[in-house]
Design a protein around this motif. Structure first.
Motif, PDB file in Angstrom:
ATOM      1  N   ALA B   1      65.348 -31.605  56.250  1.00  0.00           N
ATOM      2  CA  ALA B   1      64.870 -31.865  54.893  1.00  0.00           C
ATOM      3  C   ALA B   1      63.374 -32.179  54.934  1.00  0.00           C
ATOM      4  O   ALA B   1      62.872 -32.743  55.891  1.00  0.00           O
ATOM      5  CB  ALA B   1      65.626 -33.042  54.288  1.00  0.00           C
ATOM      6  N   GLN B   2      62.698 -31.790  53.893  1.00  0.00           N
ATOM      7  CA  GLN B   2      61.254 -32.015  53.849  1.00  0.00           C
ATOM      8  C   GLN B   2      60.953 -33.467  53.548  1.00  0.00           C
ATOM      9  O   GLN B   2      61.722 -34.137  52.844  1.00  0.00           O
ATOM     10  CB  GLN B   2      60.619 -31.116  52.798  1.00  0.00           C
ATOM     11  CG  GLN B   2      61.142 -31.340  51.391  1.00  0.00           C
ATOM     12  CD  GLN B   2      60.783 -30.200  50.459  1.00  0.00           C
ATOM     13  OE1 GLN B   2      60.771 -29.031  50.845  1.00  0.00           O
ATOM     14  NE2 GLN B   2      60.474 -30.531  49.216  1.00  0.00           N
ATOM     15  N   SER B   3      59.836 -33.962  54.072  1.00  0.00           N
ATOM     16  CA  SER B   3      59.432 -35.334  53.803  1.00  0.00           C
ATOM     17  C   SER B   3      57.918 -35.455  53.912  1.00  0.00           C
ATOM     18  O   SER B   3      57.260 -34.620  54.534  1.00  0.00           O
ATOM     19  CB  SER B   3      60.108 -36.320  54.758  1.00  0.00           C
ATOM     20  OG  SER B   3      59.666 -36.109  56.073  1.00  0.00           O
ATOM     21  N   VAL B   4      57.404 -36.492  53.294  1.00  0.00           N
ATOM     22  CA  VAL B   4      55.971 -36.759  53.284  1.00  0.00           C
ATOM     23  C   VAL B   4      55.762 -38.230  53.566  1.00  0.00           C
ATOM     24  O   VAL B   4      56.488 -39.074  53.033  1.00  0.00           O
ATOM     25  CB  VAL B   4      55.350 -36.422  51.908  1.00  0.00           C
ATOM     26  CG1 VAL B   4      53.877 -36.747  51.898  1.00  0.00           C
ATOM     27  CG2 VAL B   4      55.567 -34.961  51.581  1.00  0.00           C
ATOM     28  N   ALA B   5      54.761 -38.544  54.372  1.00  0.00           N
ATOM     29  CA  ALA B   5      54.436 -39.941  54.643  1.00  0.00           C
ATOM     30  C   ALA B   5      52.985 -40.213  54.282  1.00  0.00           C
ATOM     31  O   ALA B   5      52.087 -39.464  54.667  1.00  0.00           O
ATOM     32  CB  ALA B   5      54.682 -40.263  56.114  1.00  0.00           C
ATOM     33  N   GLN B   6      52.789 -41.267  53.548  1.00  0.00           N
ATOM     34  CA  GLN B   6      51.442 -41.767  53.283  1.00  0.00           C
ATOM     35  C   GLN B   6      51.408 -43.166  53.880  1.00  0.00           C
ATOM     36  O   GLN B   6      51.958 -44.109  53.312  1.00  0.00           O
ATOM     37  CB  GLN B   6      51.156 -41.796  51.782  1.00  0.00           C
ATOM     38  CG  GLN B   6      51.066 -40.400  51.180  1.00  0.00           C
ATOM     39  CD  GLN B   6      50.750 -40.423  49.698  1.00  0.00           C
ATOM     40  OE1 GLN B   6      51.557 -39.994  48.864  1.00  0.00           O
ATOM     41  NE2 GLN B   6      49.568 -40.924  49.359  1.00  0.00           N
ATOM     42  N   LYS B 101      61.493 -27.454  44.595  1.00  0.00           N
ATOM     43  CA  LYS B 101      61.587 -28.872  44.874  1.00  0.00           C
ATOM     44  C   LYS B 101      60.344 -29.393  45.562  1.00  0.00           C
ATOM     45  O   LYS B 101      60.002 -28.972  46.666  1.00  0.00           O
ATOM     46  CB  LYS B 101      62.819 -29.177  45.732  1.00  0.00           C
ATOM     47  CG  LYS B 101      63.007 -30.666  45.982  1.00  0.00           C
ATOM     48  CD  LYS B 101      64.262 -30.949  46.757  1.00  0.00           C
ATOM     49  CE  LYS B 101      64.369 -32.438  47.051  1.00  0.00           C
ATOM     50  NZ  LYS B 101      65.581 -32.751  47.823  1.00  0.00           N
ATOM     51  N   LEU B 102      59.693 -30.336  44.910  1.00  0.00           N
ATOM     52  CA  LEU B 102      58.487 -30.969  45.422  1.00  0.00           C
ATOM     53  C   LEU B 102      58.852 -32.385  45.836  1.00  0.00           C
ATOM     54  O   LEU B 102      59.421 -33.132  45.037  1.00  0.00           O
ATOM     55  CB  LEU B 102      57.434 -30.985  44.317  1.00  0.00           C
ATOM     56  CG  LEU B 102      55.964 -31.075  44.673  1.00  0.00           C
ATOM     57  CD1 LEU B 102      55.535 -29.918  45.541  1.00  0.00           C
ATOM     58  CD2 LEU B 102      55.139 -31.106  43.396  1.00  0.00           C
ATOM     59  N   THR B 103      58.563 -32.722  47.088  1.00  0.00           N
ATOM     60  CA  THR B 103      58.829 -34.073  47.567  1.00  0.00           C
ATOM     61  C   THR B 103      57.513 -34.828  47.659  1.00  0.00           C
ATOM     62  O   THR B 103      56.570 -34.349  48.304  1.00  0.00           O
ATOM     63  CB  THR B 103      59.508 -34.035  48.942  1.00  0.00           C
ATOM     64  OG1 THR B 103      60.760 -33.360  48.814  1.00  0.00           O
ATOM     65  CG2 THR B 103      59.756 -35.442  49.460  1.00  0.00           C
ATOM     66  N   PHE B 104      57.470 -35.996  47.033  1.00  0.00           N
ATOM     67  CA  PHE B 104      56.243 -36.777  46.988  1.00  0.00           C
ATOM     68  C   PHE B 104      56.248 -37.883  48.030  1.00  0.00           C
ATOM     69  O   PHE B 104      57.299 -38.433  48.373  1.00  0.00           O
ATOM     70  CB  PHE B 104      56.086 -37.423  45.604  1.00  0.00           C
ATOM     71  CG  PHE B 104      55.614 -36.467  44.550  1.00  0.00           C
ATOM     72  CD1 PHE B 104      56.520 -35.667  43.861  1.00  0.00           C
ATOM     73  CD2 PHE B 104      54.267 -36.359  44.234  1.00  0.00           C
ATOM     74  CE1 PHE B 104      56.090 -34.781  42.892  1.00  0.00           C
ATOM     75  CE2 PHE B 104      53.828 -35.487  43.263  1.00  0.00           C
ATOM     76  CZ  PHE B 104      54.741 -34.691  42.588  1.00  0.00           C
ATOM     77  N   GLY B 105      55.052 -38.235  48.486  1.00  0.00           N
ATOM     78  CA  GLY B 105      54.881 -39.433  49.287  1.00  0.00           C
ATOM     79  C   GLY B 105      54.952 -40.654  48.393  1.00  0.00           C
ATOM     80  O   GLY B 105      55.092 -40.552  47.172  1.00  0.00           O
ATOM     81  N   THR B 106      54.834 -41.820  49.014  1.00  0.00           N
ATOM     82  CA  THR B 106      54.987 -43.073  48.286  1.00  0.00           C
ATOM     83  C   THR B 106      53.724 -43.488  47.547  1.00  0.00           C
ATOM     84  O   THR B 106      53.734 -44.483  46.829  1.00  0.00           O
ATOM     85  CB  THR B 106      55.389 -44.185  49.242  1.00  0.00           C
ATOM     86  OG1 THR B 106      54.511 -44.170  50.372  1.00  0.00           O
ATOM     87  CG2 THR B 106      56.820 -43.990  49.732  1.00  0.00           C
ATOM     88  N   GLY B 107      52.653 -42.732  47.741  1.00  0.00           N
ATOM     89  CA  GLY B 107      51.422 -43.036  47.012  1.00  0.00           C
ATOM     90  C   GLY B 107      50.511 -43.974  47.770  1.00  0.00           C
ATOM     91  O   GLY B 107      50.962 -44.849  48.514  1.00  0.00           O
ATOM     92  N   THR B 108      49.207 -43.777  47.593  1.00  0.00           N
ATOM     93  CA  THR B 108      48.179 -44.644  48.179  1.00  0.00           C
ATOM     94  C   THR B 108      47.240 -45.070  47.066  1.00  0.00           C
ATOM     95  O   THR B 108      46.682 -44.223  46.362  1.00  0.00           O
ATOM     96  CB  THR B 108      47.383 -43.911  49.264  1.00  0.00           C
ATOM     97  OG1 THR B 108      48.265 -43.543  50.322  1.00  0.00           O
ATOM     98  CG2 THR B 108      46.260 -44.791  49.810  1.00  0.00           C
TER      99      THR B 108
END
Lengths: 111, 114
Positions: B1-6, B101-108
């Motif tokens: 599964a796709q994921s993003v980390a900020q 499907k767009l997966t977002f990071g948690t934001g900075t």
């Protein structure tokens, strides 16, 4: 000209009520989305429609039901509202595979 | 599964200094990568994207981002920060063939101070 518009901007309601949020885009895009942003600003997709067909349906309670009467509109109906539904709901649209354009958001507060 | 980390919840920088907001991703295959900015009580605004081509992508308001495949990173940069750049920045990823499907990071949260 507003590209993606949502109504209402604010929605305050009691637990157990049913409410709807409307979204319209005038960009001619073929795909529309609903996102939920929680109090920690975490953004998660709920649904996506492409040409009125549901293509993304994340693990969302079945109290949430999207409806797309045409390509330019995607509404979100929520039954039996709960405290945990309080959030900001964003509508977005895109012409696949390009970037998504977001509406201004609807802040839902359930009391 | 796709994921993003900020990895950074907040970045502070002085006006006029360069800024970097970090993003790393995990997908199967070649990613589509995006940066968005959110000002208080507003919707997300698109800044820039990487689909294919040059690794350095230029976007709105003087922002740019560098795609680094070996480090699976897509850091957002600006040579000279402005106080008006203060906002919440989101990195997002979409898998090719993964539909819309767009997966977002948690934001900075970026704070630019005088």
């Amino acid at each position: 000209d507003t590209a993606v518009s949502q109504t209402p901007k604010y929605l305050v309601t009691q637990m157990g009520n049913d409410k709807s949020i409307k979204c319209e885009q005038n960009l001619g895009h073929d795909t529309m989305y609903w996102y939920k942003q929680d109090s920690k600003k975490f953004l998660k997709i709920m649904f996506s429609y492409n040409n009125k067909e549901l293509i993304i349906n994340e693990t969302v309670p079945n109290r949430f039901s999207p409806k797309s009467p045409d390509k330019a509109h995607l509404n979100l109906h929520i039954n039996s509202l709960e405290l945990g539904d309080s959030a900001v709901y964003f509508c977005a649209s895109s012409q696949f595979p390009h970037e998504q354009f977001f509406g201004p958001g609807t802040r839902l507060t359930v009391l | 599964a796709q994921s993003v980390a900020q990895p950074e919840d907040q970045v502070n920088v002085a006006e006029g200094n360069p800024l970097t907001v970090k993003c790393t991703y995990s997908v199967s295959g070649n990613p589509y990568l995006f940066w968005y900015v959110q000002y208080p009580n507003r919707g997300l605004q698109f800044l820039l994207k990487y689909i294919t081509g040059d690794n350095l992508v230029k976007g709105s308001y003087g922002f740019e981002a560098e795609f680094n495949k070996s480090q699976t990173s897509f850091h957002l940069k600006k040579p000279s920060a402005l106080v008006s750049d203060s906002a919440l920045y989101f990195c997002a990823v979409r898998e090719p063939g993964g539909g819309n499907k767009l997966t977002f990071g948690t934001g900075t949260q970026l704070k630019v101070e005088l």
